[in-house]
Design a protein around this motif. Structure first.
Motif, PDB file in Angstrom:
ATOM      1  N   ALA A  51       0.839  -1.203   0.000  1.00  0.00           N
ATOM      2  CA  ALA A  51       0.000   0.000   0.000  1.00  0.00           C
ATOM      3  C   ALA A  51       0.874   1.253   0.000  1.00  0.00           C
ATOM      4  N   ALA A  52       1.934   1.251   0.790  1.00  0.00           N
ATOM      5  CA  ALA A  52       2.844   2.403   0.828  1.00  0.00           C
ATOM      6  C   ALA A  52       3.477   2.626  -0.545  1.00  0.00           C
ATOM      7  N   ARG A  53       3.855   1.559  -1.201  1.00  0.00           N
ATOM      8  CA  ARG A  53       4.465   1.685  -2.540  1.00  0.00           C
ATOM      9  C   ARG A  53       3.475   2.234  -3.569  1.00  0.00           C
ATOM     10  N   ARG A  54       2.195   1.925  -3.375  1.00  0.00           N
ATOM     11  CA  ARG A  54       1.164   2.456  -4.275  1.00  0.00           C
ATOM     12  C   ARG A  54       0.886   3.926  -3.976  1.00  0.00           C
ATOM     13  N   GLY A  55       0.990   4.306  -2.681  1.00  0.00           N
ATOM     14  CA  GLY A  55       0.719   5.682  -2.277  1.00  0.00           C
ATOM     15  C   GLY A  55      -0.759   5.976  -2.170  1.00  0.00           C
ATOM     16  N   GLY A  56      -1.145   7.196  -2.574  1.00  0.00           N
ATOM     17  CA  GLY A  56      -2.559   7.573  -2.509  1.00  0.00           C
ATOM     18  C   GLY A  56      -3.072   7.754  -1.092  1.00  0.00           C
ATOM     19  N   ARG A  57      -2.257   8.346  -0.204  1.00  0.00           N
ATOM     20  CA  ARG A  57      -2.599   8.468   1.219  1.00  0.00           C
ATOM     21  C   ARG A  57      -2.851   7.098   1.815  1.00  0.00           C
ATOM     22  N   ALA A  58      -1.930   6.186   1.571  1.00  0.00           N
ATOM     23  CA  ALA A  58      -2.054   4.793   2.001  1.00  0.00           C
ATOM     24  C   ALA A  58      -2.335   4.706   3.501  1.00  0.00           C
ATOM     25  N   THR A  59      -3.203   3.770   3.858  1.00  0.00           N
ATOM     26  CA  THR A  59      -3.516   3.484   5.252  1.00  0.00           C
ATOM     27  C   THR A  59      -3.338   1.974   5.480  1.00  0.00           C
ATOM     28  N   VAL A  60      -3.431   1.569   6.733  1.00  0.00           N
ATOM     29  CA  VAL A  60      -3.324   0.144   7.052  1.00  0.00           C
ATOM     30  C   VAL A  60      -4.449  -0.589   6.342  1.00  0.00           C
ATOM     31  N   PRO A  61      -4.110  -1.576   5.510  1.00  0.00           N
ATOM     32  CA  PRO A  61      -5.142  -2.310   4.775  1.00  0.00           C
ATOM     33  C   PRO A  61      -5.855  -3.306   5.685  1.00  0.00           C
ATOM     34  N   ILE A  62      -7.070  -2.993   6.068  1.00  0.00           N
ATOM     35  CA  ILE A  62      -7.836  -3.857   6.958  1.00  0.00           C
ATOM     36  C   ILE A  62      -8.869  -4.608   6.138  1.00  0.00           C
ATOM     37  N   LYS A  63      -8.956  -5.904   6.421  1.00  0.00           N
ATOM     38  CA  LYS A  63      -9.882  -6.765   5.665  1.00  0.00           C
ATOM     39  C   LYS A  63     -11.312  -6.376   5.902  1.00  0.00           C
TER      40      LYS A  63
END
Length: 105
Positions: free
Chosen positions: A93-105
């Motif tokens: 997610a960090a590599r994608r950017g876009g104000r990345a947040t913790v990816p929660i299922k």
């Protein structure tokens, strides 16, 4: 009354952590609780504890000393392997950017 090892046995806390350095944040960066969006060369660190089943994700500028909590966490993970998957998802997610947040299922 039970005696011996079973009477004095306590729950053992398991914890794990993972760190990935050299993560270049994508356009729009990574959203943090403390300082807003961070960009550039980051380190992503995830810590998981079996006590509460929560994984905490933090980022820092690679080589710096201050850590910032990635928005959206902590995340519930029922196992060490699930928390490892969460760490990789946070790195991606960090590599994608876009104000990345913790990816929660």
């Amino acid at each position: 009354m039970e005696r011996g090892i079973w009477a004095t046995r306590r729950a053992v806390t398991a914890w794990s952590s993972w760190t990935t350095t050299g993560v270049i944040a994508g356009p729009g960066g990574v959203a943090t609780v403390e300082v807003g969006v961070v960009t550039g060369d980051l380190t992503v660190h995830t810590t998981w504890s079996s006590d509460d089943g929560l994984a905490l994700v933090a980022v820092q500028f690679t080589g710096a000393s201050d850590w910032f909590t990635m928005e959206g966490g902590p995340a519930h993970c029922s196992s060490e392997s699930e928390s490892r998957e969460l760490h990789q998802a946070a790195v991606d997610a960090a590599r994608r950017g876009g104000r990345a947040t913790v990816p929660i299922k």
